[in-house]
Design an enzyme around this catalytic site. Sequence first.
Site, mmCIF file in Angstrom:
data_model
loop_
_atom_site.group_PDB
_atom_site.id
_atom_site.type_symbol
_atom_site.label_atom_id
_atom_site.label_comp_id
_atom_site.label_asym_id
_atom_site.label_seq_id
_atom_site.Cartn_x
_atom_site.Cartn_y
_atom_site.Cartn_z
ATOM 1 N N HIS A 78 44.543 41.317 40.087
ATOM 2 C CA HIS A 78 45.167 42.262 41.028
ATOM 3 C C HIS A 78 44.365 43.562 41.114
ATOM 4 O O HIS A 78 44.892 44.654 40.890
ATOM 5 C CB HIS A 78 46.620 42.567 40.620
ATOM 6 C CG HIS A 78 47.458 42.992 41.791
ATOM 7 N ND1 HIS A 78 48.782 42.653 41.934
ATOM 8 C CD2 HIS A 78 47.155 43.739 42.890
ATOM 9 C CE1 HIS A 78 49.262 43.172 43.058
ATOM 10 N NE2 HIS A 78 48.291 43.839 43.653
ATOM 11 N N ARG A 127 50.155 38.914 48.526
ATOM 12 C CA ARG A 127 51.106 38.896 47.432
ATOM 13 C C ARG A 127 51.216 37.483 46.892
ATOM 14 O O ARG A 127 51.085 36.514 47.651
ATOM 15 C CB ARG A 127 52.501 39.297 47.964
ATOM 16 C CG ARG A 127 52.710 40.771 48.042
ATOM 17 C CD ARG A 127 53.162 41.251 46.687
ATOM 18 N NE ARG A 127 53.512 42.641 46.740
ATOM 19 C CZ ARG A 127 52.756 43.598 46.219
ATOM 20 N NH1 ARG A 127 51.614 43.305 45.632
ATOM 21 N NH2 ARG A 127 53.150 44.846 46.272
#
Lengths: 320, 320
Positions: free
Chosen positions: B283, B235
């Site tokens: 991502h 993350r």
Amino acid sequence: MTEPIAGEHLRKSILFFSEFDDPRKWRGLLERGLPQFRVECWPEIKDPSDVEYAVVWNPPRDCFKSLVNIKAIFSLGAGVDSLLADNSIPADIPIVRLLDAGLARQMSHYAIYGVLHFQRQFFEYRRLQAQEKWSPLPVTLANSFTVGVLGFGTIGRVIATDLENLGFPVIGWANSSKSNVDTEVYVGMTELDDFLASSQLVINVLPLTAETRGLCDERFFSRMRPGSYFINLGRGGHVIESDLEKAIDSGRLAGAMLDVFASEPLSPKSSFWKRESVLITPHISGVTLAEEASDQIISNICLIESRQSPNGVVDRERGY
Amino acid sequence: MTEPIAGEHLRKSILFFSEFDDPRKWRGLLERGLPQFRVECWPEIKDPSDVEYAVVWNPPRDCFKSLVNIKAIFSLGAGVDSLLADNSIPADIPIVRLLDAGLARQMSHYAIYGVLHFQRQFFEYRRLQAQEKWSPLPVTLANSFTVGVLGFGTIGRVIATDLENLGFPVIGWANSSKSNVDTEVYVGMTELDDFLASSQLVINVLPLTAETRGLCDERFFSRMRPGSYFINLGRGGHVIESDLEKAIDSGRLAGAMLDVFASEPLSPKSSFWKRESVLITPHISGVTLAEEASDQIISNICLIESRQSPNGVVDRERGY
């Protein structure tokens, strides 16, 4: 190479030549394993008639002419095509190639990188990064991205196994049928078109022989799937480079990764350098590891000295 | 989303929200597997009290407020930190995350690509290609390139196994000790420095929790080996981005591959875009596969409907 040679007093010698490997390191390894020989580095040879073995990579053409007592020639690379083309090597002198020596694993890693580069569209993300664009692209799953391995010897099999373990469907192509293989292997020219039509990406690891020279030509690329990819870690001589360029320009091929070329180093004039969809590396997909390779060569010389056959002798008819 | 909904006459509904997944595809999959429900896509909800389940990725903050009859919330991604931070979700409503659903394999492939990119110096070859330079670089063998996997849950274990199968030494780090693991796993903050000092490359796949937020800061990078590499597919919140930039500028880190960022999409102003030694992707390291994910969610809803516990319920204390 001017320091005194440990085994200078010895008569019998091993000739070493490679522009890409460290001669001191190799001399140390070979002299430790074979103390009855001294190791000489071309062109510094005391007496050519002392040379009984040669350990070489891309040797100069006249290298073997005066070596009247040579018993065997060991190639430091997987490809022996240049040695086979050297007419100064008598037909009865065995040419011995390395069996793996860490090459297959390295080449497999190179192939995996190339497969992921195209399947996961890292080459597109690289372009998008240069434009500072955040733009997720559609996903092609590994399990629907069939990789074709052209050439199914030691190296081809390691590549196939590694890719299968990662979840890629793999098919192979070989000149002759293969036993003890789980992978589906297409055989011979009659099955080449089917192999090409079934592969999203083709990895060439063929040996360079009379049959395979120039195999990857206009016809070959025209049988590949539109938008597919090509990775060459076999030999430059397999590819007609102008035909590959056309296949890329026409969009037939969406990308290529090239480690070997018809002429190396690749000419600064080559148009490959500038192509966005082509990844170029300077013949580094598999680098011979001195420790592993010298162990193999030493035990092969011991076999010959005790009048047994060495492992890895090249079949000159077959070409590998 | 304006075509008639097949199950419109049904009372009970499932709410779907994701900016990255195709709502029509998901509606089809969920309604086929759970014909007693209709599927509604936020914000088009007929009656909030009809909603019994939610299947979401990065939902708007007020999404759950009026859903008085909600029984469970399913996350479409591996990370549930944003859901846990949403105070409008009552504490007794289970938040359920996907167990794999193809994510781990995809993320492992991404990690392998990154490891090879740095270990085999493909980032240097890319620079050399731009300069049209043919220049083989020294080889670091896979078996002397230790990869540290930061976070040793489902995804971390798949990455470790895949890399070990390819011949890389792998070590892990986790908050708590792990059983049934062949890999050497360092545990807790006391062993973090040793883990970092032993890794040529660190791959972050931690869940984002109170303990792990901001873990990768100046101190963390200063404990990494000089010239090592960092891959983030955990993350953005794990990394203090200005500290990572400093670690790259100072040469402590020789390269990084980043799929996640503190703020996504990554701002065009970010200096990461322009760095030659940083590879940026939007991502995409693991994309939830609708077929596999919907199968898991459907069977979990069936479990809840038959008063059994679903699989993959997030421990809110632990944070994952």
